[in-house]
Each structure stands twice: as structure tokens, then as C-alpha cells.
Design an enzyme around this catalytic site. Structure first.
Site, short mmCIF file in Angstrom:
data_model
loop_
_atom_site.label_atom_id
_atom_site.label_comp_id
_atom_site.label_asym_id
_atom_site.label_seq_id
_atom_site.Cartn_x
_atom_site.Cartn_y
_atom_site.Cartn_z
CB VAL A 41 -21.83 1.03 8.34
CG1 VAL A 41 -23.12 0.29 8.65
CG2 VAL A 41 -20.62 0.19 8.76
CB VAL A 137 -7.05 -18.04 8.95
CG1 VAL A 137 -5.82 -18.64 8.27
CG2 VAL A 137 -7.99 -19.16 9.42
N GLY A 192 7.61 -11.07 23.81
CA GLY A 192 6.15 -11.04 23.70
C GLY A 192 5.62 -11.73 22.46
CG ASP A 206 -2.50 -20.75 16.18
OD1 ASP A 206 -3.42 -20.09 16.70
OD2 ASP A 206 -1.89 -20.36 15.17
CE LYS A 210 -3.93 -18.88 13.27
NZ LYS A 210 -2.62 -18.34 13.69
N1 HSE Z 1 -0.55 -17.41 18.25
C1 HSE Z 1 -0.81 -17.12 16.88
C2 HSE Z 1 0.50 -16.97 16.14
C3 HSE Z 1 -1.60 -15.87 16.64
O1 HSE Z 1 1.57 -17.04 16.73
O2 HSE Z 1 0.44 -16.80 14.94
C4 HSE Z 1 -3.03 -16.07 16.81
O3 HSE Z 1 -3.51 -17.07 15.98
#
Ligand code: HSE
Length: 456
Positions: A41, A137, A192, A206, A210
Site C-alpha cells: 500500500v 461474486v 458444512g 444467491d 450475483k
Molecule cells: N452461499 C454461497 C455459495 C457463497 O454457496 O456459493 C456465498 O455467496
């Protein structure tokens, strides 16, 4: 020779909002890599605070004195504010407050950007600060910076990608193990990869957020999440995945953003060299051939194809989620906006001059795979073919397999056949109209599978 670090101006103050999976990685990497980041930086970066909802939880070895529940106050004493809380509020209010107080903002918040991005851009413009969001994204994959900067001299025509890791993991498991949707989701949750409430991922919210961000950047226009045609993967069955395999295809949840002729779109035409154009933005499951590079994107990885006039086809691939990968993108943005503070100037602003109308899904050109359970008697194929002709949909492939009468289905006297049809590309409205008409035919005992086909 060591890099020049200007300590005379004092460190640049970084405030972090949120300390979940991504936030804790950002904080840890900021502290652990402080010397290198300062060298890159030109001035040290000082983490001045981490705003959380509750104090007193174990915060993975981060210094307790950094934590505060007073996010409103924290954002007023920072040069760079990093927002990784997610969701609309309080994130939006805090970002606007940070901007008003002269901080540049780095956010990973796709839902907010896809809902209210123009307001954030306008506020950043008015305050003369940066708004960066690479991590919003496709996680770690450098994708938005190339779209905003590297491709700024080119004309992007199409963006096609896998931008949700959870659904890619689920579909990949369904393909490799033959399991159904619910079992694959349960497995993704136990490892997970999927949230306890997987709605945002499996229903395509989601990916739609994006897609809105990608389309806005790709085509210099404004597309919001509610403009995106969205279908999730909850209806994808083991039978659909098997049918895809028989066609040497896999099922993927795709985000597709395309320029298309606007025709007589009610909301007008594109501006500045985009006359007669609109944009089509959609998220839905689709079959793609196993030979297509996106078919090889396994587990929770993301990949995005960008097709531009001069550049041709570009592919971006990598981890689309997870603490450290997402923190990598966040920290890249922190370094970028901090450099601007040191040397002066700002990064790219919103570019929405093309003002393209968003076209309805019915106008999108696509191909369908349709599998029908039909009676096996004279004239059935002709009746089916007539519906395709009536809707001006051209058939590319037909396959029929006759099966014995099935007493369990109560049709002991009626031998049947499975009829699989793949179409050439046609407007989605014509294709869905064809399927509705087929379902009404006497000879059609059931429409067993319908899926769009992409990627060739
Ligand atoms: N939940 C999203 C995914 C990750 O499964 O790609 C975060 O955007």
C-alpha cells in the site's frame, strides 16, 4: 531494497463490520500480513476495530480490545470500512454512514448491491470515495475487477457461469452418487457446504443477486435481483440427473446474462450504441454436455465464462466461498482502495450509461430437453410433432424406447413409450407453451422431465 512505507502520514485505519467466517479470516490475515500489506500500500494498515453483535464469544485468537458492538461509532473513525455482515440492514445504513464520514468501502454484500447498488454508488460518488466489492461474486476468483477494468475497452456479449458453490456441490453429488435432492442437501449440510437453512442457495436467490451484479458490470447497465428470472434446484430430481447422464450431460445451476435484441420491449431500448438491444438475465438449472468446461466444475467450485467481442472467450475458475478464499478478494480490494488513499485518485465508478431494458424470460433463446410418457399407438408421434410445429419450435433429436405395460400404473392394456425430445434453440415462451400443450394431449400420459439445455 525494502519497499517505501510512508509512516509520516500515519497508518490508514481499517474498520471491520462483522466477524463471521469471512470477517475473522480478514482480521487474521490483516494482522498476520501487516508488513507485506504496508509495503504494497505504501502506508501501514491499522485494524482499529471489529464490530460484532455480541461481545464475549471466542473470536479465534483475535485481540479482544478490537471488538465493539458500536458499529455506528466505529465507521466514523476509519479510512476504509470493510462490511462482511451481509443482508440489507444494518449493512446498508452502516455503509452509507461510513461513506458520509469519508471512508472508502469494501463489501462482500451481494444481496445489498443487487438490491440497492445505485444508491451506494451515488453516495460514494458524492463523497469522492471508493466502493469495491470483488468478494460479492464468486469468492476468491478475480472476476469483477477484470470486468470493471480489464474489459472496459471491449464489448461483453455473454456471461455464463456457476456462481453458487452450495448448489454445485449438491448437483455434483446427485450426479456422482445417484442420490436425490434431499439426501444430497443433507450431506452438504453435514460437511458444512450448505447452511442449516439452505433456501438462499437452493432457491437461486444467491445466484440471482450475483447474476444481477455481473450483468450490470458486463453490459454497463442496471440490473437488480428482482429483474433476474430465477429458478432454483429444489425440483431437480434423481431422474432428471439420470436423464442428463443418458444424454452425456450434467445438470448445473447456471447464471446466464446475455445481450439480445430488444424488439418491441415495452421498457424501451439501450442507449449510446446499444440501440435495439436489451439484456436477458436468468438463473436456472440446465443440462450441459459433459465435454463442456463448466461440466468439469466439481464440488463447491465456481466458474464463469465471459464472451467479449475482441477478447473472445475467457474462463474464470476457483473457490467461490469459504473464509480465507473470500478474505483474499476482500483484502485485494482493501489494498486497492488504500493505495488510492496514498497516491490520490479513485477506482472505477458505476458505469450504467447503456440503460438496457431487461427482457422478459419468454424472449430468452434456449433449448429444451423434454421427456414424455406416451401411449404407444399410431399417430402419437405425429400429434406430439404437431405441437412443436404449431409453436414454431424445431426438433433436434428424438429418441423413443417402448416399455411393457405396467400393471402397477393401472395401464395393463396400454403399452407405453418414453419419448425424449431435444429441441433447437427457440424463445423460452414458445418452448414452455409447447410443453403445456403436450401435457394436454390425450396420448401424453405424463411429462416426466423438462430441462433447459445450454452450452453448445
Ligand atoms: N452461499 C454461497 C455459495 C457463497 O454457496 O456459493 C456465498 O455467496
Amino acid at each position: 531494497m525494502s519497499a517505501h512505507v510512508d509512516t509520516a502520514g500515519g497508518p490508514l485505519r481499517v474498520a471491520l463490520l462483522g466477524c463471521g467466517v469471512v470477517g475473522s479470516s480478514v482480521a487474521r490475515l490483516l494482522l498476520a500480513n501487516a508488513d507485506d500489506l504496508a509495503a504494497r500500500v505504501g502506508r501501514p494498515l491499522e485494524l482499529v476495530g471489529i464490530a460484532v453483535r455480541r461481545l464475549g464469544r471466542d473470536r479465534a485468537g483475535l485481540p479482544q480490545e478490537l471488538f465493539t458492538t458500536d458499529a455506528e461509532e466505529l465507521v466514523t473513525r476509519a479510512d476504509v470500512v470493510v462490511e462482511v455482515i451481509g443482508g440489507i440492514e444494518p449493512a446498508r445504513g452502516l455503509i452509507l454512514r461510513a461513506i458520509e464520514h469519508g471512508a472508502s468501502v469494501v463489501t462482500a454484500n451481494k444481496a445489498l448491491l443487487a438490491d440497492d447498488g445505485p444508491k451506494l454508488y451515488a453516495a460514494a460518488d458524492a463523497a469522492g470515495v471508493d466502493l469495491y466489492y470483488e468478494a460479492a461474486v464468486a469468492g476468491a476468483i478475480p472476476l469483477l475487477r477484470p470486468m470493471r477494468e480489464s474489459l472496459a475497452g471491449d464489448d461483453v456479449r455473454r456471461v455464463l457461469g456457476i456462481v453458487n458453490g452450495t448448489t454445485n456441490y449438491v448437483l455434483d453429488k446427485m450426479d456422482s452418487t445417484g442420490s436425490g435432492f434431499s439426501d444430497a442437501v443433507a450431506q452438504a449440510q453435514s460437511l458444512g457446504y450448505a447452511e442449516a437453512d439452505p433456501t438462499a442457495d437452493v432457491e437461486g436467490f444467491d445466484a440471482a443477486a450475483k447474476a444481477a451484479i455481473l450483468a450490470s458490470l458486463a453490459f454497463h447497465t442496471r440490473v437488480r435481483a428482482h429483474d433476474v428470472h430465477r429458478e432454483g434446484i429444489t425440483e431437480v430430481s434423481a431422474a432428471d440427473v439420470r436423464a442428463a447422464a443418458e444424454m452425456d450431460c450434467v445438470v448445473k445451476l447456471l447464471a446466464i446474462c446475455e445481450l439480445a435484441p430488444s424488439g418491441d420491449a415495452p421498457n424501451g431500448n439501450g442507449k449510446n450504441g446499444h440501440a435495439g438491444q436489451g439484456v436477458s438475465v436468468r438463473v436456472h438449472p440446465a443440462m450441459i454436455p459433459r465435454t463442456h468446461p463448466l461440466a468439469g466444475v466439481r464440488e463447491a467450485f465456481n466458474a464463469v465464462f465471459v464472451e467479449a467481442d475482441a477478447a473472445g472467450q475467457l474462463m474464470f475458475y476457483g473457490p467461490g466461498a469459504g473464509g480465507d478464499p473470500t478474505a483474499s478478494a476482500v483484502l485485494g480490494d482493501v489494498v486497492a482502495v488504500a493505495r488510492h488513499r496514498v497516491v490520490g485518485g479513485l477506482g472505477p465508478r458505476e458505469s450504467a450509461y447503456a440503460e438496457l431494458p431487461v427482457l422478459p424470460m419468454g424472449r430468452a433463446r434456449t433449448r429444451y430437453y423434454i421427456s414424455l410418457d406416451v401411449a404407444d399407438r399410431p399417430g402419437v408421434l405425429a400429434a406430439v410433432a404437431t405441437e412443436f410445429a404449431r409453436h414454431e419450435v424445431s426438433i433436434q433429436q428424438v429418441r423413443q424406447s417402448v416399455h411393457e405395460a405396467d400393471p402397477d400404473r393401472g395401464d395393463a392394456d396400454a403399452p407405453g413409450a418414453e419419448l425424449v425430445i431435444v429441441t433447437h434453440s427457440a424463445p423460452d415462451a414458445a418452448l414452455s407453451g409447447t410443453v403445456e400443450a403436450l401435457a394436454r394431449l390425450d396420448a401424453v400420459r405424463g411429462v416426466t422431465s423438462v430441462m433447459r439445455v445450454e452450452g453448445d
